[in-house]
Write a protein that holds these residues in place. Structure first.
Motif, PDB file in Angstrom:
ATOM      1  N   ARG A   1       0.848  -1.132   0.159  1.00  0.00           N
ATOM      2  CA  ARG A   1      -0.096  -0.067  -0.098  1.00  0.00           C
ATOM      3  C   ARG A   1       0.983   1.020   0.126  1.00  0.00           C
ATOM      4  O   ARG A   1       0.437   2.258  -0.637  1.00  0.00           O
ATOM      5  CB  ARG A   1      -0.752  -0.119   1.179  1.00  0.00           C
ATOM      6  N   TRP A   2       2.062   1.311   0.797  1.00  0.00           N
ATOM      7  CA  TRP A   2       2.796   2.319   0.820  1.00  0.00           C
ATOM      8  C   TRP A   2       3.728   2.357  -0.319  1.00  0.00           C
ATOM      9  O   TRP A   2       4.521   1.457  -0.389  1.00  0.00           O
ATOM     10  CB  TRP A   2       3.203   2.480   2.182  1.00  0.00           C
ATOM     11  N   LEU A   3       4.035   3.426  -1.190  1.00  0.00           N
ATOM     12  CA  LEU A   3       4.951   3.368  -2.352  1.00  0.00           C
ATOM     13  C   LEU A   3       5.965   4.326  -1.712  1.00  0.00           C
ATOM     14  O   LEU A   3       5.856   5.518  -1.095  1.00  0.00           O
ATOM     15  CB  LEU A   3       4.284   3.856  -3.518  1.00  0.00           C
ATOM     16  N   LYS A   4       7.185   4.096  -2.381  1.00  0.00           N
ATOM     17  CA  LYS A   4       8.353   4.965  -2.203  1.00  0.00           C
ATOM     18  C   LYS A   4       8.207   5.942  -3.416  1.00  0.00           C
ATOM     19  O   LYS A   4       7.841   5.476  -4.488  1.00  0.00           O
ATOM     20  CB  LYS A   4       9.683   4.197  -2.153  1.00  0.00           C
ATOM     21  N   SER A   5       9.331   6.949  -3.287  1.00  0.00           N
ATOM     22  CA  SER A   5       9.272   8.015  -4.287  1.00  0.00           C
ATOM     23  C   SER A   5       9.537   7.458  -5.561  1.00  0.00           C
ATOM     24  O   SER A   5       8.678   7.579  -6.787  1.00  0.00           O
ATOM     25  CB  SER A   5      10.244   9.075  -4.033  1.00  0.00           C
TER      26      SER A   5
ATOM     27  N   GLN B   1       8.506  16.508  -6.321  1.00  0.00           N
ATOM     28  CA  GLN B   1       9.200  17.212  -5.205  1.00  0.00           C
ATOM     29  C   GLN B   1       7.915  18.251  -5.025  1.00  0.00           C
ATOM     30  O   GLN B   1       7.363  18.918  -3.940  1.00  0.00           O
ATOM     31  CB  GLN B   1      10.513  17.658  -5.248  1.00  0.00           C
ATOM     32  N   LYS B   2       7.891  18.986  -6.246  1.00  0.00           N
ATOM     33  CA  LYS B   2       6.833  20.091  -6.353  1.00  0.00           C
ATOM     34  C   LYS B   2       5.520  19.845  -5.952  1.00  0.00           C
ATOM     35  O   LYS B   2       5.093  20.566  -5.279  1.00  0.00           O
ATOM     36  CB  LYS B   2       6.861  20.784  -7.777  1.00  0.00           C
ATOM     37  N   LEU B   3       5.125  18.745  -6.287  1.00  0.00           N
ATOM     38  CA  LEU B   3       3.747  18.222  -5.799  1.00  0.00           C
ATOM     39  C   LEU B   3       3.600  17.974  -4.373  1.00  0.00           C
ATOM     40  O   LEU B   3       2.565  18.403  -3.798  1.00  0.00           O
ATOM     41  CB  LEU B   3       3.372  16.823  -6.632  1.00  0.00           C
TER      42      LEU B   3
ATOM     43  N   LYS C   1       6.837  10.779   6.096  1.00  0.00           N
ATOM     44  CA  LYS C   1       8.189  10.639   6.170  1.00  0.00           C
ATOM     45  C   LYS C   1       8.781   9.794   7.286  1.00  0.00           C
ATOM     46  O   LYS C   1       8.318  10.095   8.396  1.00  0.00           O
ATOM     47  CB  LYS C   1       8.844  11.660   6.242  1.00  0.00           C
ATOM     48  N   LEU C   2       9.359   8.565   7.153  1.00  0.00           N
ATOM     49  CA  LEU C   2       9.724   7.785   8.116  1.00  0.00           C
ATOM     50  C   LEU C   2      11.210   7.790   7.990  1.00  0.00           C
ATOM     51  O   LEU C   2      11.517   6.820   7.021  1.00  0.00           O
ATOM     52  CB  LEU C   2       9.045   6.471   8.045  1.00  0.00           C
ATOM     53  N   GLY C   3      11.756   7.999   9.141  1.00  0.00           N
ATOM     54  CA  GLY C   3      13.261   8.226   8.997  1.00  0.00           C
ATOM     55  C   GLY C   3      13.674   9.043   7.838  1.00  0.00           C
ATOM     56  O   GLY C   3      13.118  10.193   7.755  1.00  0.00           O
ATOM     57  N   GLY C   4      14.401   8.672   6.884  1.00  0.00           N
ATOM     58  CA  GLY C   4      14.878   9.342   5.772  1.00  0.00           C
ATOM     59  C   GLY C   4      14.015   8.879   4.624  1.00  0.00           C
ATOM     60  O   GLY C   4      14.331   9.569   3.346  1.00  0.00           O
ATOM     61  N   VAL C   5      12.968   8.025   4.565  1.00  0.00           N
ATOM     62  CA  VAL C   5      12.311   7.629   3.560  1.00  0.00           C
ATOM     63  C   VAL C   5      10.982   8.506   3.453  1.00  0.00           C
ATOM     64  O   VAL C   5      10.069   8.281   4.449  1.00  0.00           O
ATOM     65  CB  VAL C   5      12.185   6.163   3.588  1.00  0.00           C
ATOM     66  N   ILE C   6      10.751   8.775   2.209  1.00  0.00           N
ATOM     67  CA  ILE C   6       9.244   9.573   1.853  1.00  0.00           C
ATOM     68  C   ILE C   6       8.437   8.296   1.503  1.00  0.00           C
ATOM     69  O   ILE C   6       8.723   7.601   0.518  1.00  0.00           O
ATOM     70  CB  ILE C   6       9.564  10.522   1.054  1.00  0.00           C
ATOM     71  N   LEU C   7       7.168   8.264   2.040  1.00  0.00           N
ATOM     72  CA  LEU C   7       6.276   7.359   1.555  1.00  0.00           C
ATOM     73  C   LEU C   7       5.031   7.758   1.350  1.00  0.00           C
ATOM     74  O   LEU C   7       4.687   8.897   1.650  1.00  0.00           O
ATOM     75  CB  LEU C   7       5.906   6.208   2.697  1.00  0.00           C
ATOM     76  N   TYR C   8       4.105   7.285   0.042  1.00  0.00           N
ATOM     77  CA  TYR C   8       3.055   7.720  -0.304  1.00  0.00           C
ATOM     78  C   TYR C   8       2.056   6.633  -0.357  1.00  0.00           C
ATOM     79  O   TYR C   8       2.116   5.569  -0.505  1.00  0.00           O
ATOM     80  CB  TYR C   8       2.958   8.167  -1.904  1.00  0.00           C
TER      81      TYR C   8
END
Length: 92
Positions: free
Chosen positions: A36-40, A55-57, A67-74
């Motif tokens: 369900r959670w996607l990385k950039s 990044q703009k979005l 943001k979990l630690g240094g990882v951005i999740l969507y």
């Protein structure tokens, strides 16, 4: 022909509108991808976005993220809801 995106901020981003339009025309899968959670990099590949567009979005508050630690999740399901909420039918 379907047109969409009602946020004034998004209207300035033609590339983003075209990506979303393509996703809607091709049909976005209802089921979640592998997770369900996607990385950039997964979001960029899925919707054909560049790093700077993604990044703009995020920066403009169009695309929510965690943001979990240094990882951005969507959240995949949240992205689908955003696509549907911004869908418009008619000529632009």
């Amino acid at each position: 022909m379907e047109k969409f995106i009602n946020y004034p901020r998004i209207e300035k981003m033609n590339k983003s509108k075209n990506v979303v339009k393509k996703a809607l025309e091709e049909g976005v899968r209802e089921e979640e991808p592998a997770g369900r959670w996607l990385k950039s990099n997964q979001v960029k590949k899925l919707f054909g976005l560049s790093e700077s567009t993604l990044q703009k979005l995020r920066r403009e508050g169009v695309l929510p993220f965690t943001k979990l630690g240094g990882v951005i999740l969507y959240d995949y399901l949240e992205i689908i809801q955003i696509l549907r909420r911004n869908r418009q039918i008619g000529n632009d």
